[in-house]
Design a protein around this motif. Structure first.
Motif, short mmCIF file in Angstrom:
data_model
loop_
_atom_site.label_atom_id
_atom_site.label_comp_id
_atom_site.label_asym_id
_atom_site.label_seq_id
_atom_site.Cartn_x
_atom_site.Cartn_y
_atom_site.Cartn_z
N THR A 88 -29.24 -32.38 -39.49
CA THR A 88 -30.03 -32.80 -38.34
C THR A 88 -30.46 -31.56 -37.57
N LYS A 89 -31.68 -31.58 -37.12
CA LYS A 89 -32.19 -30.48 -36.32
C LYS A 89 -31.84 -30.75 -34.86
N HIS A 90 -31.20 -29.77 -34.24
CA HIS A 90 -30.85 -29.91 -32.84
C HIS A 90 -32.00 -29.36 -32.00
N ILE A 91 -32.73 -30.26 -31.36
CA ILE A 91 -33.86 -29.86 -30.53
C ILE A 91 -33.36 -29.68 -29.10
N SER A 92 -33.72 -28.55 -28.51
CA SER A 92 -33.34 -28.26 -27.13
C SER A 92 -34.59 -27.92 -26.34
N ALA A 93 -34.47 -27.99 -25.02
CA ALA A 93 -35.58 -27.61 -24.14
C ALA A 93 -35.02 -26.84 -22.95
N TYR A 94 -35.75 -25.82 -22.53
CA TYR A 94 -35.33 -25.01 -21.40
C TYR A 94 -36.51 -24.69 -20.51
N ARG A 95 -36.24 -24.61 -19.20
CA ARG A 95 -37.18 -24.06 -18.23
C ARG A 95 -36.63 -22.68 -17.90
N ILE A 96 -37.48 -21.67 -17.99
CA ILE A 96 -37.03 -20.29 -17.82
C ILE A 96 -37.90 -19.61 -16.76
N PHE A 97 -37.21 -18.94 -15.84
CA PHE A 97 -37.89 -18.16 -14.80
C PHE A 97 -37.59 -16.69 -15.05
N LEU A 98 -38.65 -15.88 -15.16
CA LEU A 98 -38.51 -14.45 -15.42
C LEU A 98 -38.94 -13.66 -14.19
N SER A 99 -38.10 -12.72 -13.79
CA SER A 99 -38.40 -11.84 -12.65
C SER A 99 -38.48 -10.40 -13.14
N GLY A 100 -39.23 -9.60 -12.39
CA GLY A 100 -39.41 -8.18 -12.74
C GLY A 100 -40.89 -7.87 -12.74
N LEU A 101 -41.29 -6.96 -13.60
CA LEU A 101 -42.71 -6.64 -13.75
C LEU A 101 -43.25 -7.54 -14.85
N VAL A 102 -43.62 -8.77 -14.47
CA VAL A 102 -43.98 -9.79 -15.46
C VAL A 102 -45.37 -10.39 -15.22
N GLN A 103 -46.05 -9.94 -14.16
CA GLN A 103 -47.43 -10.40 -13.95
C GLN A 103 -48.37 -9.21 -14.02
N GLY A 104 -49.57 -9.45 -14.57
CA GLY A 104 -50.57 -8.38 -14.70
C GLY A 104 -50.30 -7.46 -15.89
N VAL A 105 -49.42 -7.89 -16.79
CA VAL A 105 -49.07 -7.07 -17.95
C VAL A 105 -49.27 -7.82 -19.27
N GLY A 106 -49.99 -8.95 -19.22
CA GLY A 106 -50.25 -9.74 -20.42
C GLY A 106 -49.07 -10.58 -20.88
N PHE A 107 -48.15 -10.87 -19.94
CA PHE A 107 -46.93 -11.59 -20.32
C PHE A 107 -47.20 -13.00 -20.82
N ARG A 108 -48.14 -13.71 -20.17
CA ARG A 108 -48.40 -15.09 -20.59
C ARG A 108 -48.96 -15.17 -22.01
N SER A 109 -49.97 -14.35 -22.31
CA SER A 109 -50.57 -14.41 -23.65
C SER A 109 -49.57 -13.93 -24.70
N TRP A 110 -48.74 -12.92 -24.36
CA TRP A 110 -47.71 -12.44 -25.26
C TRP A 110 -46.69 -13.56 -25.54
N THR A 111 -46.28 -14.26 -24.47
CA THR A 111 -45.31 -15.36 -24.62
C THR A 111 -45.88 -16.48 -25.47
N LYS A 112 -47.16 -16.80 -25.27
CA LYS A 112 -47.82 -17.85 -26.05
C LYS A 112 -47.80 -17.50 -27.54
N ARG A 113 -48.19 -16.27 -27.86
CA ARG A 113 -48.18 -15.83 -29.27
C ARG A 113 -46.77 -15.86 -29.85
N LEU A 114 -45.79 -15.40 -29.08
CA LEU A 114 -44.40 -15.40 -29.54
C LEU A 114 -43.92 -16.82 -29.80
#
Length: 97
Positions: free
Chosen positions: A5-31
């Motif tokens: 059986t595949k164990h499916i999980s879900a998480y909400r994650i908040f990232l702090s630091g230098l995470v805006q204006g550095v392409g983080f969203r598009s990088w996360t989407k690709r990952l």
């Protein structure tokens, strides 16, 4: 018949630091897409990045470790991870604006 059986999980994650204006969203989407995860990522007004990700537990754990690296120029100082209920509405991974 596959008895694993595949164990499916879900998480909400908040990232702090230098995470805006550095392409983080598009990088996360690709990952996330490379891991076959469902969910979304968005910038928050307070400078953090918030994301919701769900998928196979083992895959999700690898993805979360990778988030610490971030794209070139980013720096993750803090990660807050909250276990969530699996959402059956989420299909694919996208950037929320």
């Amino acid at each position: 018949m596959d008895h694993q059986t595949k164990h499916i999980s879900a998480y909400r994650i908040f990232l702090s630091g230098l995470v805006q204006g550095v392409g983080f969203r598009s990088w996360t989407k690709r990952l996330a897409e490379s891991y076959g995860l469902d969910g979304w990522v968005r910038n928050l007004p307070d400078g953090r990045v918030e994301l919701f990700a769900q998928g196979e537990n083992d895959v999700l754990q690898d993805f979360i470790w990778k988030l610490w690296e971030g794209p070139k120029g980013a720096r993750v100082d803090k990660m807050e991870i909250i276990k969530e209920a699996v959402s059956h509405e989420e299909r694919g991974f996208y950037i929320k604006y």
